[in-house]
Scaffold this motif. Structure first.
Motif, mmCIF file in Angstrom:
data_model
loop_
_atom_site.group_PDB
_atom_site.id
_atom_site.type_symbol
_atom_site.label_atom_id
_atom_site.label_comp_id
_atom_site.label_asym_id
_atom_site.label_seq_id
_atom_site.Cartn_x
_atom_site.Cartn_y
_atom_site.Cartn_z
ATOM 1 N N SER A 99 0.839 -1.207 0.000
ATOM 2 C CA SER A 99 0.000 0.000 0.000
ATOM 3 C C SER A 99 0.868 1.249 0.000
ATOM 4 O O SER A 99 0.576 2.237 -0.691
ATOM 5 C CB SER A 99 -0.924 0.009 1.222
ATOM 6 O OG SER A 99 -1.954 -0.932 1.104
ATOM 7 N N ALA A 100 1.945 1.211 0.781
ATOM 8 C CA ALA A 100 2.862 2.355 0.842
ATOM 9 C C ALA A 100 3.493 2.616 -0.519
ATOM 10 O O ALA A 100 3.609 3.762 -0.963
ATOM 11 C CB ALA A 100 3.937 2.101 1.897
ATOM 12 N N ARG A 101 3.894 1.567 -1.202
ATOM 13 C CA ARG A 101 4.525 1.734 -2.517
ATOM 14 C C ARG A 101 3.557 2.342 -3.532
ATOM 15 O O ARG A 101 3.933 3.219 -4.318
ATOM 16 C CB ARG A 101 5.041 0.385 -3.015
ATOM 17 C CG ARG A 101 6.273 -0.114 -2.280
ATOM 18 C CD ARG A 101 6.711 -1.470 -2.782
ATOM 19 N NE ARG A 101 7.940 -1.912 -2.117
ATOM 20 C CZ ARG A 101 8.137 -3.132 -1.641
ATOM 21 N NH1 ARG A 101 7.191 -4.049 -1.778
ATOM 22 N NH2 ARG A 101 9.262 -3.447 -1.052
ATOM 23 N N GLN A 102 2.317 1.860 -3.513
ATOM 24 C CA GLN A 102 1.336 2.400 -4.458
ATOM 25 C C GLN A 102 1.029 3.861 -4.166
ATOM 26 O O GLN A 102 0.915 4.684 -5.081
ATOM 27 C CB GLN A 102 0.063 1.553 -4.408
ATOM 28 C CG GLN A 102 0.248 0.147 -4.956
ATOM 29 C CD GLN A 102 -1.038 -0.642 -4.954
ATOM 30 O OE1 GLN A 102 -2.084 -0.154 -5.374
ATOM 31 N NE2 GLN A 102 -0.983 -1.884 -4.489
ATOM 32 N N ALA A 103 0.904 4.184 -2.877
ATOM 33 C CA ALA A 103 0.655 5.578 -2.509
ATOM 34 C C ALA A 103 1.847 6.455 -2.858
ATOM 35 O O ALA A 103 1.694 7.583 -3.354
ATOM 36 C CB ALA A 103 0.345 5.682 -1.015
ATOM 37 N N ALA A 104 3.050 5.941 -2.629
ATOM 38 C CA ALA A 104 4.257 6.712 -2.924
ATOM 39 C C ALA A 104 4.347 7.052 -4.407
ATOM 40 O O ALA A 104 4.676 8.189 -4.789
ATOM 41 C CB ALA A 104 5.493 5.933 -2.480
ATOM 42 N N ALA A 105 4.048 6.072 -5.256
ATOM 43 C CA ALA A 105 4.100 6.315 -6.696
ATOM 44 C C ALA A 105 3.087 7.370 -7.110
ATOM 45 O O ALA A 105 3.389 8.270 -7.916
ATOM 46 C CB ALA A 105 3.843 5.016 -7.445
ATOM 47 N N ALA A 106 1.881 7.296 -6.547
ATOM 48 C CA ALA A 106 0.831 8.248 -6.913
ATOM 49 C C ALA A 106 1.150 9.651 -6.430
ATOM 50 O O ALA A 106 0.980 10.630 -7.173
ATOM 51 C CB ALA A 106 -0.509 7.784 -6.333
ATOM 52 N N VAL A 107 1.624 9.769 -5.202
ATOM 53 C CA VAL A 107 1.913 11.094 -4.642
ATOM 54 C C VAL A 107 3.132 11.716 -5.321
ATOM 55 O O VAL A 107 3.124 12.898 -5.681
ATOM 56 C CB VAL A 107 2.117 11.004 -3.121
ATOM 57 C CG1 VAL A 107 2.603 12.339 -2.562
ATOM 58 C CG2 VAL A 107 0.816 10.591 -2.425
#
Length: 283
Positions: A99-107
């Motif tokens: 979840s952190a990786r997906q959020a990091a990519a989006a942000v």
């Protein structure tokens, strides 16, 4: 160089004053008893939680933060000019790091030039807390990222549980599956290295304590003098381990804390854990 912010999740179980002092940001995992879902960071009555756990026939369910939970922490930090190093519970037992990786990519895609580096600690609880502390206070994102990875590489952490029953119920037993059956009547010593991994079986709580002390001595010999003690509803045993640790290391622990509901629901009351890394990795 831009400032760097360190983010971790609620399973680090860092003491509140240390989180504030080191300016560490947290994202909460969740616990559900079937009636309601609660953020782990909002649960402060551990005694009541564990009393309910002892009385339950099942294990409360736990869940990872959403991508939106991470984005809500990342966005203001990035908007304020920070890069981020985000260190989390092992991906082998939780989807939190994904979840952190997906959020990091989006942000990061919305903020040109900003970086968010996500680290799978391969551990949790006090070991994760030490990784977050290693990253905190660094001059830039590269230094923080390197420090976190160095701490992951150096980390060793053992924990003893009263029974494997809670791990069995929660489906997090990992390679310790082979110890089920008669092993439910012994005191297992385990580690978390990606997944739950068995170390040794002992027959009494006294022997489990002795093995934990022996392990502290071996880690001191290895130079891992930034040490922590963890427990679940066992403050007296934790205090005895701290006393032994003072004699072995000649210094105070980096911190001592109780493991909260997300991990505690899977290991059960009675856990004690010790481990550490070289203190130089925190400096």
């Amino acid at each position: 160089m831009p400032a760097v912010a360190v983010v971790t999740d609620s399973t680090s179980y860092l003491p509140r004053d240390l989180v504030a002092a080191r300016d560490i940001h947290e994202v909460s995992l969740y616990v559900s008893d079937g009636a309601a879902q609660r953020r782990e960071l909002d649960i402060d009555d551990y005694a009541r939680f564990y009393a309910d756990l002892r009385a339950a026939t099942g294990v409360p369910t736990t869940s990872q933060p959403s991508i939106g939970d991470f984005a809500a922490v990342y966005e203001p930090l990035i908007a304020g000019g920070c890069d981020i190093v985000s260190v989390h519970i092992s991906g082998g037992i939780s989807g939190t790091v994904e979840s952190a990786r997906q959020a990091a990519a989006a942000v990061a895609a919305r903020h040109d030039g900003r970086r968010i580096e996500v680290v799978d600690s391969t551990v949790s609880a006090g070991a994760l807390g030490l990784v977050a502390l290693a990253a905190a206070g660094r001059a830039d994102v590269d230094a923080a990222f390197a420090a976190a990875n160095a701490a992951v590489e150096a980390m060793r952490f053992w924990f003893a549980v009263d029974t494997l029953e809670y791990l069995r119920r929660g489906g997090r037993i990992g390679a310790a599956q082979a110890w089920l059956g008669g092993a439910l009547k012994i005191k297992p010593i385990l580690t978390l290295d990606g997944e739950i991994t068995p170390i040794e079986r002992v027959r009494t709580s006294k022997r489990a304590f002795e093995r934990m002390v022996e392990y502290m001595r071996s880690r001191a010999d290895d130079g891992a003098d930034a040490w922590v003690v963890q427990h679940v509803q066992s403050p007296d045993v934790a205090a005895r381990l701290v006393e032994q640790g003072h004699a072995i290391y000649g210094c105070d622990p980096a911190f001592v804390s109780e493991v909260g509901p997300v991990i505690g629901a899977h290991v059960g009351p009675g856990l004690v854990g010790v481990g550490g890394i070289p203190r130089a990795l925190l400096e």
